[in-house]
Design a protein around this motif. Structure first.
Motif, short mmCIF file in Angstrom:
data_model
loop_
_atom_site.label_atom_id
_atom_site.label_comp_id
_atom_site.label_asym_id
_atom_site.label_seq_id
_atom_site.Cartn_x
_atom_site.Cartn_y
_atom_site.Cartn_z
N SER A 79 -8.34 17.57 -22.96
CA SER A 79 -9.20 17.22 -21.67
C SER A 79 -8.43 18.11 -20.53
O SER A 79 -7.31 17.98 -20.47
CB SER A 79 -9.21 15.85 -21.21
N PRO A 80 -9.07 18.85 -19.76
CA PRO A 80 -8.55 19.49 -18.62
C PRO A 80 -7.83 18.67 -17.67
O PRO A 80 -6.71 19.01 -17.35
CB PRO A 80 -9.64 19.91 -17.86
N GLY A 81 -8.26 17.09 -17.58
CA GLY A 81 -7.41 16.51 -16.73
C GLY A 81 -7.40 16.99 -15.27
O GLY A 81 -8.24 17.42 -14.84
N GLY A 82 -6.13 16.71 -14.64
CA GLY A 82 -6.02 17.17 -13.13
C GLY A 82 -6.32 16.01 -12.12
O GLY A 82 -7.05 15.12 -12.58
N ALA A 83 -6.40 16.50 -11.04
CA ALA A 83 -6.75 15.34 -9.82
C ALA A 83 -7.93 14.96 -9.93
O ALA A 83 -8.95 15.80 -10.02
CB ALA A 83 -6.36 15.96 -8.59
N MET A 84 -8.38 13.82 -10.01
CA MET A 84 -9.90 13.53 -9.90
C MET A 84 -10.64 13.90 -8.52
O MET A 84 -11.73 14.31 -8.54
CB MET A 84 -9.85 11.73 -9.87
N ASP A 85 -9.68 13.86 -7.32
CA ASP A 85 -10.30 14.47 -6.19
C ASP A 85 -9.56 15.64 -6.04
O ASP A 85 -8.44 15.67 -5.17
CB ASP A 85 -9.91 13.25 -5.06
N SER A 86 -10.10 16.80 -6.54
CA SER A 86 -9.38 18.07 -6.61
C SER A 86 -9.18 18.66 -5.48
O SER A 86 -8.41 19.45 -4.82
CB SER A 86 -9.95 19.07 -7.70
N TRP A 87 -10.31 18.44 -4.55
CA TRP A 87 -10.42 19.11 -3.04
C TRP A 87 -9.21 18.26 -2.12
O TRP A 87 -8.49 19.00 -1.37
CB TRP A 87 -11.77 18.84 -2.39
N ALA A 88 -9.01 17.10 -2.24
CA ALA A 88 -7.91 16.70 -1.65
C ALA A 88 -6.50 16.92 -2.13
O ALA A 88 -5.66 17.13 -1.19
CB ALA A 88 -8.05 15.04 -1.78
N MET A 89 -6.46 17.19 -3.42
CA MET A 89 -5.37 17.79 -3.94
C MET A 89 -4.86 19.15 -3.38
O MET A 89 -3.85 19.48 -3.13
CB MET A 89 -5.26 17.69 -5.41
N LYS A 90 -5.94 19.80 -3.48
CA LYS A 90 -5.89 21.29 -3.13
C LYS A 90 -5.45 21.41 -1.52
O LYS A 90 -4.60 22.06 -1.04
CB LYS A 90 -7.18 21.90 -3.17
N ILE A 91 -6.08 20.46 -0.91
CA ILE A 91 -5.64 20.58 0.76
C ILE A 91 -4.14 19.92 1.04
O ILE A 91 -3.61 20.55 1.78
CB ILE A 91 -6.90 19.66 1.52
N ALA A 92 -3.87 19.02 0.10
CA ALA A 92 -2.58 18.58 0.12
C ALA A 92 -1.64 19.55 0.10
O ALA A 92 -0.69 19.53 0.86
CB ALA A 92 -2.40 17.42 -0.64
N ASN A 93 -1.90 20.64 -0.80
CA ASN A 93 -1.07 21.78 -1.17
C ASN A 93 -1.07 22.79 -0.13
O ASN A 93 -0.29 23.11 0.50
CB ASN A 93 -1.39 22.39 -2.41
#
Lengths: 233, 350
Positions: free
Chosen positions: B29-43
């Motif tokens: 499974s690719p997995g990764g953040a469920m809320d990927s936009w929130a993860m991206k912006i956090a970075n």
């Protein structure tokens, strides 16, 4: 190919047919190999299955139409050598006993001797149609209907890694400890999935698998070595 | 040590990035953040690359101590973050000092918060990603959720083309949660395998998140969709956001840790920009579906990137760089250009 359809805003599904058939799968695999070879920068992931290929693309880099047309263009590529060289991989398997707790019952159910079940299971060459369920879990085609049997009514919470099982007219191998309802007839000592290796997967889509019966001594020896057994190429 | 110490692991806190792409063909499974936009912006708020690993924190309870001065950001749901005794607004970056305590003590809104730290974590990548694969027990921090007593090292930020945005809250309308109850979907690919009535019900009904929801998927509750004759298909690949309808007629929306292949028909796929809303949903939250065209979806995706750029550029123009960085603290962030390369520099005054 029969159709290409969008899967949301980042994916598309290419369909070649609607039944499990080695000839249809050949088309799937030919296109899958062609896609992999191109190394498109917009390609995020690709999943070949029985009759389909799923593509995950980056919509910030490419449009749906561009991906679709690119894929359509690929199908006209001449046949590569890739398909003539299917990899044949051996799965040394210790049948029965502790490692195959359901073998005896399966033999009784099918009115066969234990040796006959082993013989019937280890004779065919199985085609790996796809991997799924857990990392490295192969969906195999080619099992003899004489040993087909329904899933267990009460699935096990823990199935040891390497277990070889039967469910319906399918056979498979559990690459890692997981729950499941397959009837366990044996176990292989070789690791099918090891995330620490540079190439973590022993089995690939399109491979040919052969089960080779081994005794306990060989099982223990191979378990220590934990090596992979490729044949041909 | 340059890192963080976990004082309370909370319900489920894992290291995630944007996912382990390229291995789905082998069942991973690719997995990764469920809320990927929130993860991206956090970075982006701390000046990291989009794909840097951060923490996905599920529900309140998580607490850490900083073992070094650091720049961090929190995004996603509002789980009542505080630094020592100071409450923190989410979708914002803050400096921390060695010894500070960062905790999340109350779920005000949403389910998952994201914590990014400038430099990310000093953790190996497994198959190209730091995401934790809980089922496979690999990736992230020893393939498991974080527990009390764990210590994670902070990495060095090698990114030179993203500058941090400190103590400026990302506006509400850029967080991706507008119209929270509605998930926009692109129909298909198996919509022709449902009855016309079934499709109508799918778009008309308001469903609710059932008790079975996790990173693998969200099982809904509500009126059953007429499943028609054939519920099963030959297993094929599954995207994050695929809406499967099994024979019982109850839709399941697939999550980041989904199985890579599935054998139920898919009535539609959730628009990727609305997956953040899904990730913030919890038991009993309403869910209804609304159609969006593929073209419109792609336009909105591009528009979102443009508005982000515009916001960041606007901030830089409005406030001179130095005074904006590390306000009121004896620490400042600068961007310097050496031989044509841009560097983020942190200066501490003694």
């Amino acid at each position: 190919m029969e159709s290409i359809q969008p899967l949301g805003d980042q994916g598309l599904l290419i369909t070649f047919g609607n039944r499990i058939d080695p000839e249809i799968h050949k088309k799937v695999r030919r296109l899958y190999e062609a896609i992999k070879k191109e190394q498109f920068s917009w390609l995020m992931d690709v999943v070949p299955a029985y009759t389909t290929i799923m593509i995950n693309y980056n919509p910030l880099q490419v449009s749906y139409e561009e991906v679709r047309e690119t894929i359509k263009g690929l199908k006209t590529h001449p046949r590569g050598k890739d398909l003539k060289h299917r990899k044949r991989k051996v799965i040394p398997t210790l049948y029965g006993g502790e490692t195959g707790p359901d073998l005896e019952e399966l033999a009784k159910l099918k009115d066969l001797s234990i040796d006959e079940v082993i013989e019937i299971h280890s004779r065919p060459e199985y085609l790996v149609y796809m991997l799924g369920f857990t990392p490295g879990f192969p969906y195999l085609g080619g099992m003899d209907e004489r040993i087909a049997a329904p899933r267990l009514k009460n699935p096990r919470k823990k199935i040891p890694k390497g277990s070889v099982g039967i469910a319906g007219s399918q056979t498979g191998i559990y690459p890692m400890e997981s729950p499941g309802g397959w009837r366990l007839i044996g176990r292989t000592p070789i690791p099918l999935f090891d995330p620490e290796r540079e190439d973590p997967f022993y089995i690939k889509p399109g491979d040919i698998l052969v089960f080779k019966p081994i005794d306990e001594k060989t099982f223990n020896q191979l378990e220590k070595e934990s090596r992979w057994h490729h044949e041909g190429d | 040590m340059k890192g963080i110490k976990i004082l309370n692991g909370g319900m489920l806190t894992t290291v995630q990035d944007l996912g382990r792409l390229g291995y789905s063909a082998y069942g991973v499974s690719p997995g990764g953040a469920m809320d990927s936009w929130a993860m991206k912006i956090a970075n982006r708020l701390v000046g990291n690359d989009d794909g840097q690993g951060g923490l996905e924190i599920t529900s309140a309870g998580f607490k850490i101590q900083w073992r070094t001065d650091a720049l961090f950001s929190i995004t996603g749901g509002d789980l009542g973050a505080f630094l020592n005794d100071q409450p923190l607004r989410p979708w914002c970056a803050y400096p921390a000092k060695e010894g500070d305590i960062l905790g999340f003590n109350k779920g005000h809104w949403g389910l998952r918060a994201y914590l990014a730290i400038e430099g990310g974590f000093e953790l190996p990548k497994v198959m190209g990603s730091q995401s934790t694969d809980l089922k496979g027990k690999f990736g992230g921090f020893f393939g498991r959720k974080l527990l009390k007593g764990d210590e994670l090292f902070i990495g060095i930020n090698t990114t030179t083309d993203v500058s941090p945005v400190i103590e400026k809250e990302v506006p509400d309308n850029m967080r991706g949660y507008d119209d929270f109850d509605v998930l926009r979907v692109i129909p298909g690919p198996h919509e022709d395998r449902f009855t016309e009535g079934g499709i109508k019900e799918f778009f008309r009904e308001t469903f609710h998140v059932g008790q079975a929801f996790d990173r693998m998927g969200y099982r809904l509750e509500g009126k059953k969709i007429d499943p028609g004759d054939e519920a099963d298909i030959l297993s094929d690949g599954m995207m994050f956001g695929a809406v499967q309808v099994p024979g019982d007629g109850i839709p399941i929306i697939m999550g980041a840790d989904r199985q890579t292949t599935g054998g139920y028909r898919k009535i539609a796929h959730v628009f990727s920009m609305d997956l953040g809303k899904l990730a913030q949903k919890t038991w009993k939250d309403p869910v209804s579906f609304k159609e969006i065209s593929l073209d419109q979806a792609h336009r909105e995706l591009k528009e979102r990137e443009r508005s982000w750029e515009k916001w960041v550029t606007g901030l830089k123009e409005a406030i001179p760089a130095q005074s904006n960085r590390g306000q009121g603290k004896n620490k400042r962030y600068f961007q310097v250009t050496v031989n044509g390369k841009r560097y983020n520099v942190k200066v501490e005054e003694s």
